[in-house]
Enzyme design. Sequence first.
Site, short mmCIF file in Angstrom:
data_model
loop_
_atom_site.label_atom_id
_atom_site.label_comp_id
_atom_site.label_asym_id
_atom_site.label_seq_id
_atom_site.Cartn_x
_atom_site.Cartn_y
_atom_site.Cartn_z
CG ASP A 244 -2.38 2.31 -1.98
OD1 ASP A 244 -3.02 1.61 -1.17
OD2 ASP A 244 -1.69 3.29 -1.64
N GLY B 122 7.23 -3.03 -8.01
CA GLY B 122 6.99 -2.26 -6.78
C GLY B 122 7.26 -3.09 -5.55
N GLY C 119 6.62 -2.07 -2.40
CA GLY C 119 5.89 -1.46 -1.27
C GLY C 119 5.34 -2.58 -0.41
CG PHE C 120 2.80 -1.82 3.04
CD1 PHE C 120 3.07 -2.30 4.31
CD2 PHE C 120 2.89 -0.45 2.83
CE1 PHE C 120 3.40 -1.44 5.35
CE2 PHE C 120 3.21 0.42 3.87
CZ PHE C 120 3.47 -0.08 5.13
CD GLU D 53 -1.41 9.76 11.42
OE1 GLU D 53 -2.13 8.91 11.94
OE2 GLU D 53 -0.42 9.47 10.72
C1 LIG Z 1 1.96 9.70 4.32
C2 LIG Z 1 1.17 8.42 4.28
C3 LIG Z 1 0.65 7.89 5.46
C4 LIG Z 1 -0.06 6.69 5.43
N1 LIG Z 1 -0.55 6.18 6.61
C5 LIG Z 1 -1.19 4.98 6.61
C6 LIG Z 1 -1.62 4.37 7.83
O1 LIG Z 1 -1.45 4.95 8.90
N2 LIG Z 1 -2.21 3.16 7.76
C7 LIG Z 1 -2.40 2.50 6.57
O2 LIG Z 1 -2.91 1.37 6.56
N3 LIG Z 1 -2.02 3.04 5.42
C8 LIG Z 1 -1.40 4.26 5.39
N4 LIG Z 1 -0.99 4.82 4.22
C9 LIG Z 1 -1.31 4.12 2.97
C10 LIG Z 1 -0.34 2.98 2.74
O3 LIG Z 1 0.98 3.43 2.86
C11 LIG Z 1 -0.61 2.40 1.36
O4 LIG Z 1 -1.93 1.90 1.35
C12 LIG Z 1 0.35 1.27 1.05
O5 LIG Z 1 1.67 1.77 0.97
C13 LIG Z 1 -0.02 0.61 -0.28
O6 LIG Z 1 0.89 -0.40 -0.55
P1 LIG Z 1 1.25 -0.75 -2.06
O7 LIG Z 1 2.19 -1.91 -1.97
O8 LIG Z 1 0.02 -0.87 -2.86
O9 LIG Z 1 2.02 0.53 -2.62
P2 LIG Z 1 3.29 1.29 -2.05
O10 LIG Z 1 3.58 0.92 -0.66
O11 LIG Z 1 3.06 2.72 -2.37
O12 LIG Z 1 4.49 0.74 -2.96
C14 LIG Z 1 4.63 1.03 -4.31
C15 LIG Z 1 6.06 0.81 -4.69
O13 LIG Z 1 6.18 0.92 -6.10
C16 LIG Z 1 7.32 1.66 -6.43
N5 LIG Z 1 7.11 2.29 -7.73
C17 LIG Z 1 6.07 3.06 -8.10
N6 LIG Z 1 6.20 3.46 -9.39
C18 LIG Z 1 7.36 2.93 -9.82
C19 LIG Z 1 8.07 2.98 -11.05
N7 LIG Z 1 7.58 3.64 -12.14
N8 LIG Z 1 9.24 2.34 -11.16
C20 LIG Z 1 9.75 1.64 -10.10
N9 LIG Z 1 9.12 1.55 -8.91
C21 LIG Z 1 7.95 2.18 -8.77
C22 LIG Z 1 7.46 2.66 -5.30
O14 LIG Z 1 8.80 3.12 -5.17
C23 LIG Z 1 7.00 1.85 -4.10
O15 LIG Z 1 8.08 1.22 -3.45
C24 LIG Z 1 -0.27 6.01 4.22
C25 LIG Z 1 0.24 6.56 3.03
C26 LIG Z 1 0.98 7.74 3.07
C27 LIG Z 1 1.55 8.31 1.79
#
Ligand SMILES: Cc1cc2nc3c(=O)[nH]c(=O)nc-3n(C[C@H](O)[C@H](O)[C@H](O)COP(=O)(O)OP(=O)(O)OC[C@H]3O[C@@H](n4cnc5c(N)ncnc54)[C@H](O)[C@@H]3O)c2cc1C
Length: 435
Positions: free
Chosen positions: A298, A10, A12-13, A168
């Site tokens: 997350d 992943g 993501g952030f 939002e």
């Molecule tokens: C619409 C929306 C608005 C938001 N607004 C806010 C805000 O204003 N402030 C705030 O702090 N947080 C906000 N959030 C929450 C924030 O975006 C998440 O907390 C953050 O993205 C978590 O980061 P992460 O790295 O855990 O996961 P993510 O950023 O979700 O990254 C997960 C990554 O894993 C990849 N992935 C998942 N499953 C697979 C798979 N099977 N195979 C390959 N790749 C995969 C995905 O493509 C993604 O790139 C918001 C979320 C959403 C959906």
Amino acid sequence: MDKKRVVILGAGFAGLLLAKKLKNSAYDITLIDQYNFHQFQPLFYQVATARLEPSSISFPLRKIFQRRKNVHVRIGKIKSVDTAAQKVITEECTFPYDYLVVATGCTSNFFGNKNIEKYAFPMKSTTEAITLRNRLLLNFEDALDCSESELEGIMNIVVAGGGATGVELAGALAEMKKNVLPRDYPDMDFSKLNVYLLEGGPVTLAPMSKESQQKSQEYLEKLGVKVWTDALIQDYDGKVVSLKDGQTIRTNNLIWAAGIIGNVPDGIPKEVLVRGNRIKVDQYNRVEGTTNIFALGDIAYMETPEFPRGHAQLANVANNQAANLAKNMERMLDNRELKPFVYKSPGTMATVGKRKAVVDLSWIKFQGFFAWLVWMFLHLMLILSAKNKLIIFINWAISYFTNDTTLRLILLPTRKQIELAREHHRLDSGDAQTA
Ligand SMILES: Cc1cc2nc3c(=O)[nH]c(=O)nc-3n(C[C@H](O)[C@H](O)[C@H](O)COP(=O)(O)OP(=O)(O)OC[C@H]3O[C@@H](n4cnc5c(N)ncnc54)[C@H](O)[C@@H]3O)c2cc1C
């Protein structure tokens, strides 16, 4: 070959920041994601409402790691993890690891309702935000030549979920109704357009302060949004939303922002999965009962005395956990003691529309114009790359002064694009069945 192999699932952030922090380390890093770009989720709603182009909130992963010899980007859908053999399996390849970091975030939770999953529009990826944008724009094109009986379903837009995303999005839709649609469709009567925000609990923005809850609801209602609380959605057949209390709303447009559930790869032991399909970790983000598997962001569920029910699923938590793990992984190289993750929440915020936002900091709560400026400033700071910050700033400045944007393009996939996606395993199973 003698470098320890770290596979990060992943980008993501959390996953992206960890890879960036370790890019000059003695580890060999493989970063796997289903997309070839990082997505800035907090601004998805602006893509869905045609205020920002998807490219301004998405960043190609290969560009980020262009000259990094120890970071290998791989694009693929992660299928499973074999923890005994220490391997990650994607559609195309197998990746051996010494350390595994699961940072796959969450997806929309439809709470097992197949109808809602089939007919509602979620907004949990850039591609879903584009789909929603197409849906909304096509909806108004349809309104021009539909029958009187079809009009009600077209003119009702229902947003499910009164968290920050729902609030939002509902605010942005109400502003679109007020400022943009009457200019684009001068022949139509938009007083018939209703934006509903349905929240299953008693309040919107539940994790925020009472002041912010009340003020944001007041802002929404001033913009004309119909805010219904204690409104639990029971079913949706693509035409009618049915609530638990028996009420119904005719709509062709149900937007789902009502819950998320962890994207846990197969092979992660079931015993470590808790509420919301999150992975239970210790204070070092190590998956319970393992020595070389970590979970971040997350997907991670960490109980601490300050956060006995786990941390909020926010970008800031994901970033801080990644930064702490990066330091700990450096410490692991020379057998130094690891430091536990400690989180100090800087606060929460949400925007409802132009000059309208609510901000809760630990020491002060404020709403209105200044809160809106703070919201914009912080989101601009969080966006990757100076170019994207500038593009977003220019877009926001233009829409501030004109109450308009020029981004309302309906870009639908062609048959060739769908075939290409299928050939490269880029359709998820739901899409593959219908394409
Ligand atoms: C619409 C929306 C608005 C938001 N607004 C806010 C805000 O204003 N402030 C705030 O702090 N947080 C906000 N959030 C929450 C924030 O975006 C998440 O907390 C953050 O993205 C978590 O980061 P992460 O790295 O855990 O996961 P993510 O950023 O979700 O990254 C997960 C990554 O894993 C990849 N992935 C998942 N499953 C697979 C798979 N099977 N195979 C390959 N790749 C995969 C995905 O493509 C993604 O790139 C918001 C979320 C959403 C959906």
